[in-house]
Design an enzyme around this catalytic site. Structure first.
Site, PDB file in Angstrom:
ATOM      1  N   ARG A 291      30.751  33.692  65.202  1.00  0.00           N
ATOM      2  CA  ARG A 291      29.677  34.092  64.287  1.00  0.00           C
ATOM      3  C   ARG A 291      29.392  33.015  63.256  1.00  0.00           C
ATOM      4  O   ARG A 291      28.231  32.775  62.901  1.00  0.00           O
ATOM      5  CB  ARG A 291      30.042  35.420  63.618  1.00  0.00           C
ATOM      6  CG  ARG A 291      29.882  36.595  64.568  1.00  0.00           C
ATOM      7  CD  ARG A 291      30.445  37.894  64.028  1.00  0.00           C
ATOM      8  NE  ARG A 291      30.156  38.974  64.969  1.00  0.00           N
ATOM      9  CZ  ARG A 291      30.636  40.196  64.876  1.00  0.00           C
ATOM     10  NH1 ARG A 291      31.424  40.519  63.865  1.00  0.00           N
ATOM     11  NH2 ARG A 291      30.325  41.116  65.778  1.00  0.00           N
ATOM     12  N   TYR A 435      22.511  36.897  69.618  1.00  0.00           N
ATOM     13  CA  TYR A 435      23.852  36.963  70.206  1.00  0.00           C
ATOM     14  C   TYR A 435      24.955  36.888  69.158  1.00  0.00           C
ATOM     15  O   TYR A 435      24.704  36.682  67.993  1.00  0.00           O
ATOM     16  CB  TYR A 435      24.046  35.960  71.326  1.00  0.00           C
ATOM     17  CG  TYR A 435      23.957  34.484  71.066  1.00  0.00           C
ATOM     18  CD1 TYR A 435      23.869  33.931  69.812  1.00  0.00           C
ATOM     19  CD2 TYR A 435      23.965  33.604  72.165  1.00  0.00           C
ATOM     20  CE1 TYR A 435      23.798  32.571  69.622  1.00  0.00           C
ATOM     21  CE2 TYR A 435      23.887  32.234  71.979  1.00  0.00           C
ATOM     22  CZ  TYR A 435      23.811  31.719  70.705  1.00  0.00           C
ATOM     23  OH  TYR A 435      23.737  30.371  70.536  1.00  0.00           O
ATOM     24  N   GLU A 436      26.179  37.104  69.629  1.00  0.00           N
ATOM     25  CA  GLU A 436      27.365  37.239  68.766  1.00  0.00           C
ATOM     26  C   GLU A 436      27.212  38.387  67.767  1.00  0.00           C
ATOM     27  O   GLU A 436      27.696  38.326  66.638  1.00  0.00           O
ATOM     28  CB  GLU A 436      27.652  35.928  68.025  1.00  0.00           C
ATOM     29  CG  GLU A 436      27.839  34.728  68.923  1.00  0.00           C
ATOM     30  CD  GLU A 436      28.864  34.944  70.025  1.00  0.00           C
ATOM     31  OE1 GLU A 436      29.721  35.824  69.871  1.00  0.00           O
ATOM     32  OE2 GLU A 436      28.796  34.236  71.039  1.00  0.00           O
ATOM     33  N   GLY A 437      26.571  39.476  68.210  1.00  0.00           N
ATOM     34  CA  GLY A 437      26.289  40.613  67.348  1.00  0.00           C
ATOM     35  C   GLY A 437      24.944  40.402  66.693  1.00  0.00           C
ATOM     36  O   GLY A 437      24.770  39.481  65.887  1.00  0.00           O
ATOM     37  N   GLN A 442      25.201  42.755  62.226  1.00  0.00           N
ATOM     38  CA  GLN A 442      25.853  42.044  61.122  1.00  0.00           C
ATOM     39  C   GLN A 442      25.576  42.740  59.790  1.00  0.00           C
ATOM     40  O   GLN A 442      26.461  42.844  58.928  1.00  0.00           O
ATOM     41  CB  GLN A 442      25.342  40.599  61.056  1.00  0.00           C
ATOM     42  CG  GLN A 442      25.552  39.771  62.297  1.00  0.00           C
ATOM     43  CD  GLN A 442      27.001  39.671  62.709  1.00  0.00           C
ATOM     44  OE1 GLN A 442      27.880  39.504  61.873  1.00  0.00           O
ATOM     45  NE2 GLN A 442      27.265  39.780  64.003  1.00  0.00           N
TER      46      GLN A 442
END
Length: 594
Positions: A291, A435-437, A442
């Site tokens: 992240r 992506y990556e949440g 977030q």
């Protein structure tokens, strides 16, 4: 495609003057990170990125990755660049010396990753994912697993991935279907399919080490039943091919030279890392690393876009300035004289330099969390990291996307044409908020888990820093107006948080309704604090005659622009937060299509 030049002057301004990396390293006992070493990393890293990676950026986008019956080939030059990167020792800059790394602080690795990502985002994802896998194995693996995997991962002989997402679930990992069945030899047989796996298959390393989330046969339901497994492409002891294969690669809007794979696990041999059913805790080590790296991609693409836009704005002739000709010897004035072009360029500059400061501030916290001998100091750093990580990921990618859009707009119609390279930066940046949440996730993590979940403790850890800063500089001759504004917003931050918390006690939807605006509100305040830190240094350099006065004046002017033009966006985000959830949830779902 714009020619990338590493912004070494701005990097050194932060490293040497704003954050005092050298004193920071000395305080942590990181004596190998001497000023000479830091200088060499900056200079040589810049050369590698400018001369090797940047020339491959557009050609990699044009060619993309090739898929042929399970085999993925990266674009021309990528494999050779990776070999050069490994040979130069760049892969192990911040890795543990016990496994062949140089053991330098994480912050130096992050500075290097900025240059890599700015020069070639797609290429940078291959070593970037590997560093994340290394961090997870180092933190949670057994000694035997560390001995088996970390040396070759550090050396770049092997690369790594993280395998979470499945076709039916992304964020909701509690419903993954991949299964891991215990075997007599202590290993596990993994069966299932994962999608969107960056660097899941390629030709740049001898082996690929997958970290895979799966469930044991007797696992509890939901996220409490997830375990993490190491699944190598080739088995380390025998060298035999494991039961993992690439079913296809995705055809994407951007980052086309990064292989995004469907991976199929057909009884693949895997090894439990950490405790059974505690895999999500282990994976979060890697996810938090990823992240921060994803947040950097907003800065990286934004920096490349700004470099192209400011050069074009100085060269492109269009119309005359409204206040009279600025280039009377030419047919028209360069477009940089026009206020609207200045608005776009200053927005780009303010976000890029502010986000760089945020990244370096966060990197110092990583150093402290990893290296400090003081447990209280480590805990304070970890708390601040927990608070800042979702903001870094979401705010830096949202503003990075805005910056690349401005960069394309500065070029006018030419920005829409592939040959100029500006549209590629928009396409490459667009994935970062996803992506990556996703950034919505977030925001929920920030407001729901980190802020309200800690009863405001994590927020107060940061607002106290800002409060002390404002108190110390309240009477600054040149900056007291901006300091007073920051102090006001810092107080309102706590008041707004309390208001959301009270509303959420009556209706949990209030958290989801407020989350993204709350995160952006927070990000603008944090950048305001960091811009004032930079402005204080710049003003001091002017006052005492040190440094480059033109550069310092540029910092002060950009800070003023930020406070007058960008920081007021907090009012809109606050109004949206205070509007509540009713206006979002009152429309029945079936009426959206009407």
């Amino acid at each position: 495609m714009p020619d990338y030049k590493a912004p070494l002057r701005d990097m050194r301004f932060l490293i040497d003057h704003v954050f005092d990396f050298h004193g920071h390293y000395a305080g942590l006992g990181a004596t190998d990170a001497s000023p000479d070493m830091v200088g060499a990393i900056l200079e040589e890293g810049a050369k590698f990125c400018e001369n090797v990676l940047s020339p491959l950026n557009r050609s990699g986008d044009e060619e993309g990755c090739h898929f042929d019956n399970g085999v993925v080939t990266t674009p021309k030059g990528f494999k050779e660049a990776f070999a050069q990167y490994v040979e130069g020792g760049w892969h192990g800059v911040a890795a543990d010396p016990a496994y062949g790394g140089q053991g330098l602080p994480s912050s130096l690795g992050l500075v290097l990753s900025e240059m890599i990502g700015s020069s070639n985002t797609s290429w940078g994802m291959y070593p970037g994912l590997t560093h994340g896998a290394m961090s997870a194995i180092h933190a949670h693996g057994s000694q035997a697993q560390k001995d088996t995997y970390l040396t070759k991962l550090t050396a770049g002989q092997w690369t790594g991935t993280m395998c979470l997402t499945e076709a039916h679930c992304g964020t909701d990992l509690g419903i993954i279907k991949t299964r891991a069945v215990p075997q007599a030899n202590g290993s596990y047989a993994l069966t299932g399919s994962k999608i969107f796996i960056s660097a899941g298959e390629h030709d740049m390393s001898e082996n690929i080490i997958h970290l895979v989330l799966a469930k044991l046969p007797d696992a509890p339901a939901g996220t409490k039943g997830i375990s993490l497994f190491i699944v190598p492409k080739f088995l380390p002891e025998s060298g035999e091919r494991n039961g993992v294969s690439c079913g296809s690669i995705e055809h994407k809007m951007g980052i086309k030279a990064s292989a995004t794979c469907v991976l199929n696990f057909d009884g693949a041999e895997g090894y439990l890392i950490g405790e059974a059913n505690k895999g999500l805790n282990c994976m979060f080590t890697m996810m938090n690393h990823a992240r921060l790296g994803t947040g950097m991609q907003g800065l990286c693409n934004g920096e490349a876009s700004f470099q192209g836009a400011v050069k074009y704005a100085n060269d492109r002739l269009q119309m005359r300035s409204l206040t009279g000709p600025k280039a009377p010897d030419k047919a028209a004035d360069p477009i940089i004289v026009h206020p609207d072009v200045r608005r776009m360029l200053l927005t780009m500059k303010a976000f890029n330099e502010g986000n760089r400061a945020l990244a370096y501030f966060t990197a110092q916290l990583l150093d402290t969390a990893h290296l400090s001998a003081d447990p209280d100091q480590r805990q304070e750093a970890e708390d601040l990291l927990a608070f800042l990580t979702p903001i870094c990921k979401a705010f830096m990618t949202e503003t990075g996307l805005e910056v690349t859009n401005h960069g394309m707009q500065v070029f006018g119609g030419h920005g829409f044409i592939r040959e100029w390279g500006m549209e590629q930066l928009v396409r490459d940046c667009r994935i970062a908020p996803i992506y990556e949440g996703t950034n919505g996730i977030q925001a929920l993590d920030l407001l729901g888990r980190k802020v309200l979940g800690s009863q405001g403790k994590l927020l107060r850890g940061f607002t106290k820093i800002v409060h002390k800063f404002c108190a110390a500089n309240a009477e600054h001759p040149q900056l007291k107006v901006q300091v007073a504004k920051l102090n006001q917003l810092n107080q309102q931050w706590g008041e707004l948080t309390a208001k959301v918390g009270m509303a959420a006690m009556k209706n949990p939807d209030e958290v989801g309704a407020a989350a993204l605006d709350y995160l952006m509100y927070s990000g603008y305040i944090i950048l305001g604090y960091l811009w004032l830190r930079m402005a204080l240094v710049a003003q001091a350099q002017i006052d005492n005659g040190s440094g480059d006065p033109d550069y310092a004046r540029g910092k002060l002017a950009t800070c003023e622009f930020y406070f007058k033009r960008l920081l007021p966006r907090t009012a809109t985000h606050r109004a949206a937060v205070e509007a509540g959830s009713e206006c979002l949830m009152s429309l029945p779902a079936e009426l959206f299509a009407l």
